[in-house]
Design a protein around this motif. Structure first.
Motif, mmCIF file in Angstrom:
data_model
loop_
_atom_site.group_PDB
_atom_site.id
_atom_site.type_symbol
_atom_site.label_atom_id
_atom_site.label_comp_id
_atom_site.label_asym_id
_atom_site.label_seq_id
_atom_site.Cartn_x
_atom_site.Cartn_y
_atom_site.Cartn_z
ATOM 1 N N GLU A 1 -0.408 -6.741 -3.922
ATOM 2 C CA GLU A 1 -0.639 -5.398 -4.658
ATOM 3 C C GLU A 1 -2.307 -5.478 -5.164
ATOM 4 O O GLU A 1 -2.656 -4.264 -5.451
ATOM 5 C CB GLU A 1 0.051 -6.094 -6.170
ATOM 6 C CG GLU A 1 1.444 -5.995 -5.945
ATOM 7 C CD GLU A 1 2.023 -6.055 -7.350
ATOM 8 O OE1 GLU A 1 2.060 -4.989 -8.246
ATOM 9 O OE2 GLU A 1 2.763 -7.001 -7.717
ATOM 10 N N GLU B 1 3.214 8.754 -10.402
ATOM 11 C CA GLU B 1 2.846 8.295 -11.541
ATOM 12 C C GLU B 1 3.168 9.302 -12.847
ATOM 13 O O GLU B 1 3.349 9.078 -13.895
ATOM 14 C CB GLU B 1 1.398 8.090 -11.591
ATOM 15 C CG GLU B 1 0.952 6.964 -10.807
ATOM 16 C CD GLU B 1 -0.660 6.869 -11.039
ATOM 17 O OE1 GLU B 1 -1.272 7.329 -11.909
ATOM 18 O OE2 GLU B 1 -1.068 5.646 -10.149
ATOM 19 N N TYR C 1 2.636 1.905 -3.376
ATOM 20 C CA TYR C 1 1.650 2.146 -4.447
ATOM 21 C C TYR C 1 1.372 3.595 -4.255
ATOM 22 O O TYR C 1 1.199 4.430 -5.200
ATOM 23 C CB TYR C 1 0.475 1.460 -4.406
ATOM 24 C CG TYR C 1 0.833 0.325 -5.331
ATOM 25 C CD1 TYR C 1 0.339 0.350 -6.948
ATOM 26 C CD2 TYR C 1 1.239 -0.933 -5.192
ATOM 27 C CE1 TYR C 1 0.374 -0.590 -7.997
ATOM 28 C CE2 TYR C 1 1.477 -1.943 -6.056
ATOM 29 C CZ TYR C 1 0.991 -1.809 -7.363
ATOM 30 O OH TYR C 1 1.192 -2.708 -8.267
ATOM 31 N N LYS C 2 1.247 4.026 -2.932
ATOM 32 C CA LYS C 2 0.629 5.299 -2.543
ATOM 33 C C LYS C 2 1.906 6.347 -2.981
ATOM 34 O O LYS C 2 1.313 7.642 -3.289
ATOM 35 C CB LYS C 2 0.323 5.430 -1.148
ATOM 36 C CG LYS C 2 -0.398 6.814 -0.696
ATOM 37 C CD LYS C 2 -1.099 6.456 0.583
ATOM 38 C CE LYS C 2 -1.946 7.703 1.003
ATOM 39 N NZ LYS C 2 -2.802 7.663 2.199
ATOM 40 N N LEU D 1 -5.767 2.340 -3.444
ATOM 41 C CA LEU D 1 -5.557 3.630 -4.156
ATOM 42 C C LEU D 1 -6.614 4.259 -4.820
ATOM 43 O O LEU D 1 -6.924 5.437 -4.967
ATOM 44 C CB LEU D 1 -4.195 3.367 -5.038
ATOM 45 C CG LEU D 1 -3.391 4.513 -5.748
ATOM 46 C CD1 LEU D 1 -2.846 5.349 -4.587
ATOM 47 C CD2 LEU D 1 -2.382 3.915 -6.659
ATOM 48 N N GLU D 2 -7.246 3.293 -5.470
ATOM 49 C CA GLU D 2 -8.508 3.750 -6.249
ATOM 50 C C GLU D 2 -9.587 4.469 -5.205
ATOM 51 O O GLU D 2 -10.216 5.346 -5.694
ATOM 52 C CB GLU D 2 -9.104 2.678 -7.030
ATOM 53 C CG GLU D 2 -8.324 2.161 -8.076
ATOM 54 C CD GLU D 2 -8.875 0.944 -8.805
ATOM 55 O OE1 GLU D 2 -9.988 0.472 -8.337
ATOM 56 O OE2 GLU D 2 -8.310 0.568 -9.787
ATOM 57 N N LYS E 1 1.034 -0.999 0.146
ATOM 58 C CA LYS E 1 -0.182 0.013 0.033
ATOM 59 C C LYS E 1 0.876 1.184 0.056
ATOM 60 O O LYS E 1 0.485 2.398 -0.830
ATOM 61 C CB LYS E 1 -0.867 -0.020 1.075
ATOM 62 C CG LYS E 1 -1.906 -0.986 1.284
ATOM 63 C CD LYS E 1 -3.002 -0.899 2.448
ATOM 64 C CE LYS E 1 -4.007 -2.067 2.496
ATOM 65 N NZ LYS E 1 -4.792 -1.879 3.596
ATOM 66 N N LYS F 1 -3.731 -1.545 -4.889
ATOM 67 C CA LYS F 1 -4.385 -0.936 -6.058
ATOM 68 C C LYS F 1 -5.850 -0.486 -5.638
ATOM 69 O O LYS F 1 -6.149 0.797 -5.944
ATOM 70 C CB LYS F 1 -4.422 -1.703 -7.296
ATOM 71 C CG LYS F 1 -3.079 -1.898 -7.962
ATOM 72 C CD LYS F 1 -3.135 -3.053 -8.915
ATOM 73 C CE LYS F 1 -1.606 -3.211 -9.490
ATOM 74 N NZ LYS F 1 -1.815 -4.270 -10.583
#
Length: 274
Positions: free
Chosen positions: A248, A215, A210-211, A255-256, A207, A252
């Motif tokens: 993962e 991007e 990804y955070k 994050l969404e 987490k 994700k």
């Protein structure tokens, strides 16, 4: 004039001119610029985090894919030092491999001499001493890496250390290095790390990576996860594919959810009655 000469000297010492030609020279302000440059190399790296829980240590690595022509997982940043010790590095990968190789040699020498595995703390002391040595002489340069050491002992439990390019090292429950260091540290501080199991730490590590991933600047990345603890019989190894994929997927989804919350939050404009 004397005041201009003094001002020039001050400016030179603040930007490193004349004092950054080797790591054996201090500036008048007491700074060693080559060590600071090595730390800057770490800051430009992908994010690496280490989490120490109640029964193990987990490493999470953001491996930024620089070219689509690279093979998957071609440049891993986690290393097995001894059966019970793992390492993750942020910064220059070639320097990280050298530090990992030296750590492996230290662990092997200790096992050969004393007939028992080296402790995480002792290995940390030896490797940090090596890294510090490379900041003392003009013919060498500091390692451009921050290295995290995670170990597990059936009696003493898990331990986690991070070694800086300067040779300074500390013990941690959670640590971070690389581009997303500040954001990752903020997320780590929210967690009750000492109460979490290694399986929980895997999900939290995914987490966080990804955070903090940017991007905009770095679009593609691979998540690299490894762990050592009671769940692995005290052996450092990569996280099994099933656990990694589950972590993962949860990362994700989280994050969404955060993105949806941000979209829902907005300003409501209320017209004023005239």
């Amino acid at each position: 004039p004397k005041h201009l000469a003094a001002q020039t000297a001050t400016n030179m010492s603040s930007i490193g001119t004349g004092y950054d030609l080797d790591c054996g020279t201090f500036s008048p302000a007491g700074r060693v610029f080559q060590v600071e440059y090595a730390a800057k190399a770490v800051e430009n790296s992908g994010t690496v985090i280490g989490l120490r829980g109640k029964d193990g240590v987990v490493f999470g690595v953001e491996y930024v894919v620089l070219s689509k022509l690279h093979e998957p997982s071609a440049h891993r940043r986690t290393f097995t030092i001894d059966e019970h010790i793992g390492m993750a590095v942020a910064g220059l990968l070639s320097d990280g491999r050298t530090v990992a190789g030296s750590a492996r040699q230290e662990a092997a020498d200790y096992r050969r001499t004393y007939g028992s595995p080296i402790s995480g703390k002792m290995l940390n002391d030896r490797v940090s001493g090596l890294m510090h040595t490379y900041t003392l002489y003009g013919g060498a340069r500091p390692f451009g890496v921050s290295a995290m050491l995670g170990a597990y002992d059936p009696l003493d439990g898990p331990s986690l250390f991070m070694l800086e390019p300067s040779g300074v090292s500390w013990g941690y429950y959670g640590c971070a290095a690389g581009k997303g260091k500040t954001a990752a540290q903020a997320e780590l501080e929210k967690l009750p790390l000492s109460e979490l199991s290694a399986r929980d730490l895997i999900k939290e590590a995914a987490k966080i990576i990804y955070k903090v991933h940017d991007e905009v600047k770095d679009k593609d990345f691979e998540l690299e996860l490894s762990w050592v603890g009671a769940e692995t019989d005290g052996k450092h190894q990569r996280v099994p594919r099933e656990l990694a994929e589950e972590a993962e997927a949860l990362a994700k989804a989280a994050l969404e959810d955060d993105d949806d919350d941000d979209d829902d939050f907005g300003l409501v404009v209320v017209p004023l009655a005239l």
